[in-house]
Design a protein around this motif. Structure first.
Motif, PDB file in Angstrom:
ATOM      1  N   PRO A   1       1.343   4.403   4.337  1.00 36.27           N
ATOM      2  CA  PRO A   1       0.072   4.828   4.912  1.00 36.27           C
ATOM      3  C   PRO A   1      -0.445   3.808   5.920  1.00 36.27           C
ATOM      4  N   ARG A   2      -1.399   4.218   6.721  1.00 42.56           N
ATOM      5  CA  ARG A   2      -1.921   3.349   7.783  1.00 42.56           C
ATOM      6  C   ARG A   2      -2.788   2.216   7.228  1.00 42.56           C
ATOM      7  N   GLU A   3      -3.354   2.407   6.045  1.00 43.20           N
ATOM      8  CA  GLU A   3      -4.229   1.374   5.485  1.00 43.20           C
ATOM      9  C   GLU A   3      -3.439   0.084   5.256  1.00 43.20           C
ATOM     10  N   ARG A   4      -4.056  -1.046   5.599  1.00 38.24           N
ATOM     11  CA  ARG A   4      -3.374  -2.331   5.463  1.00 38.24           C
ATOM     12  C   ARG A   4      -3.623  -2.967   4.105  1.00 38.24           C
TER      13      ARG A   4
ATOM     14  N   THR B   1       1.695  -8.380   2.442  1.00 39.58           N
ATOM     15  CA  THR B   1       2.155  -8.885   3.739  1.00 39.58           C
ATOM     16  C   THR B   1       2.803  -7.773   4.550  1.00 39.58           C
ATOM     17  N   HIS B   2       3.630  -6.956   3.915  1.00 43.33           N
ATOM     18  CA  HIS B   2       4.312  -5.884   4.626  1.00 43.33           C
ATOM     19  C   HIS B   2       3.522  -4.589   4.496  1.00 43.33           C
ATOM     20  N   GLY B   3       3.530  -3.803   5.583  1.00 44.31           N
ATOM     21  CA  GLY B   3       2.809  -2.541   5.575  1.00 44.31           C
ATOM     22  C   GLY B   3       3.418  -1.565   6.552  1.00 44.31           C
ATOM     23  N   ALA B   4       2.620  -0.618   7.016  1.00 43.88           N
ATOM     24  CA  ALA B   4       3.106   0.407   7.938  1.00 43.88           C
ATOM     25  C   ALA B   4       3.737  -0.254   9.159  1.00 43.88           C
ATOM     26  N   GLY B   5       4.930   0.215   9.517  1.00 45.47           N
ATOM     27  CA  GLY B   5       5.648  -0.342  10.659  1.00 45.47           C
ATOM     28  C   GLY B   5       6.669  -1.390  10.299  1.00 45.47           C
ATOM     29  N   SER B   6       6.708  -1.790   9.038  1.00 43.88           N
ATOM     30  CA  SER B   6       7.655  -2.818   8.613  1.00 43.88           C
ATOM     31  C   SER B   6       8.913  -2.180   8.037  1.00 43.88           C
ATOM     32  N   PHE B   7      10.079  -2.720   8.414  1.00 45.20           N
ATOM     33  CA  PHE B   7      11.335  -2.278   7.826  1.00 45.20           C
ATOM     34  C   PHE B   7      11.574  -2.930   6.468  1.00 45.20           C
TER      35      PHE B   7
ATOM     36  N   VAL C   1       0.857  -1.177   0.000  1.00 43.35           N
ATOM     37  CA  VAL C   1       0.000   0.000   0.000  1.00 43.35           C
ATOM     38  C   VAL C   1       0.900   1.236   0.000  1.00 43.35           C
ATOM     39  N   GLY C   2       0.850   1.991  -1.076  1.00 43.14           N
ATOM     40  CA  GLY C   2       1.608   3.225  -1.179  1.00 43.14           C
ATOM     41  C   GLY C   2       3.057   3.080  -1.579  1.00 43.14           C
TER      42      GLY C   2
END
Length: 458
Positions: A191-194, A178-184, A138-139
């Motif tokens: 963005p916050r959307e998953r 699988t990876h999103g906000a908070g992932s390195f 996402v993004g």
């Protein structure tokens, strides 16, 4: 088709339970599988398949745990070089669950063997969804440098082609990364959307906006955040097949005598309490990693992998024990010898010494700087944060690099540590304190606050 998103906040990752006709497929599960089993039971579905999109670099896979618990079949990239029984999938291979058909799509870039999965309902010719793992996020897009600088450019070019192949799917196809906000594992802010759709990503995703392959590669490999040191151990474990959690000895309550003996024998003491109580009194040599969602990642950043660990836990202890143990197991730390029963109070009551250091807030730092009383100010944020703005005459060592760079820290005066909020500065302060360096923690504030609010004569 029913899709349940199960988020692991500290890792910034999503797993997916996809159900149809009383059956389910689980995609990219972590090692703490009870939550997946509970989700399946709540829907009265049986997990028939576990799918991996790639050989993960940020956590220990839970695929073998699910197979042990349910008898589910396992499938993943044929190029994954797995060393345990798993069905290898290539482009066009499919898996059927209920009324769904999941078709593998080779999407290299984040890793060489990476697959995405197109989901077709009943006899549909158009997919309803695509599970994109670490390709289309996402993004943005999954980073391509986790396997080393030597492959980063080649994988970035593969990622460019992958993203544009995915972007040709119809607008309405749902996107489940699988990876999103908070992932390195991603590049740049997320963005916050998953989840999203292909149409939304085609319009808004910065990775798809790059004007050419070369521009994408430059964007993909610029201004990257550092990633935790434990990452380099994950792919070998996931490729060979991790052991089952049931075979790992759970942490046990320990007396101060036992903790002292194990610490003196080489075990690391990690204290999960909030930074201020830790600064006031802690076991000498212990490391302060606050028990929040990022606990496991920061332990994995600064403590030797596979080292024996001892824990000092915040109240309530039972809840903290479960959370800390789960996070450590997710990132492969299996030698958690135990925790200090009775906490720091029991340690003190046993007559053993405690260590401490001073804590300061923003106003105290401002006054001390104006008066010339700050001998050394150490900024422990990420390099990209440092590049965006810094306090004049401060020095920089990222907290994740600090264990290997303690020799670069001055010892001729008190070192004030600062980050963005106090969280990483607390970890850095404990590392300096452990090494015998006089330290003062700047807490509850950070560099940006200082630059906005303090007039600094330096």
């Amino acid at each position: 088709m029913d899709v349940e998103v199960l988020v692991t906040p500290g890792l910034g990752d999503n797993s997916y339970l996809v159900s149809s006709g009383g059956e389910a497929v689980l995609i990219d599960p972590q090692r703490d599988v009870e939550r997946f089993l509970t989700a399946a039971a709540s829907k009265s579905v049986v997990i028939r398949e576990v799918l991996e999109t790639h050989v993960h670099n940020d956590y220990v896979s839970g695929a073998l745990e699910i197979r042990a618990a349910t008898g589910a079949d396992l499938a993943g990239p044929a190029g994954g070089r797995y060393e345990f029984p798993i069905r290898g999938l290539s482009d066009g291979d499919d898996v059927k669950v209920g009324d769904l058909r999941l078709v593998a799509m080779e999407t290299p870039g984040h890793t060489p063997e990476h697959l995405s999965y197109l989901v077709f309902e009943d006899a549909a010719d158009t997919p309803a969804a695509v599970f994109t793992g670490g390709s289309l996020m996402v993004g943005g897009a999954g980073r391509t440098d986790l396997l080393g600088a030597g492959l980063a450019d080649e994988l970035a070019r593969a990622q460019y082609r992958t993203l544009h192949r995915l972007a040709h799917l119809p607008d309405e196809v749902e996107v489940y990364p699988t990876h999103g906000a908070g992932s390195f594992c991603g590049t740049g802010p997320a963005p916050r959307e998953r989840t999203s759709t292909i149409g939304t990503e085609r319009r808004l995703n910065r990775a798809l906006a790059a004007g050419s392959e070369d521009a994408f590669v430059r964007q993909q490999l610029s201004d990257l955040m550092a990633y935790p040191a434990y990452y380099r151990h994950m792919a070998p474990i996931n490729r060979s097949g991790p052991g089952l959690v049931s075979a790992i000895q759970p942490p046990r309550p320990l007396s101060p005598d036992q903790v002292a003996r194990l610490r003196d024998g080489g075990a690391w003491v990690v204290d999960g309490r909030w930074r201020v109580p830790f600064a006031r009194a802690h076991i000498p040599g212990s490391i302060n990693v606050e028990l929040d969602d990022t606990f496991g990642s920061y332990v994995g950043w600064v403590m030797p992998f596979a080292a024996p660990l001892l824990m000092v836990l915040p109240d309530p202890v039972d809840e903290s024990l479960g959370e800390a143990t789960t996070q450590l197991l997710r990132v492969g730390y299996e030698r958690v010898e135990g925790y200090l029963a009775g906490g720091i109070g029991a340690w003190r009551d046993s007559g053993r010494p405690v260590a401490s250091y001073r804590v300061a807030g923003l106003e105290e730092l401002c006054r001390a700087r104006r008066a010339g009383r700050v001998a050394h100010l150490l900024d422990v944020r990420q390099e990209v944060e440092w590049d965006r703005g810094r306090i004049p005459n401060s020095t920089h060592v990222f907290v994740g690099d600090l264990p290997d760079r303690l020799g670069d820290v001055p010892r001729d005066g008190e070192v004030w540590t600062i980050c963005a909020t106090g969280h990483r500065a607390a970890l850095a302060s404990s590392l300096l304190d452990r090494d015998g360096i006089a330290v003062r923690l700047v807490e509850g504030t950070g560099v940006d606050d200082f630059l906005r609010q303090c007039s600094d004569p330096l």
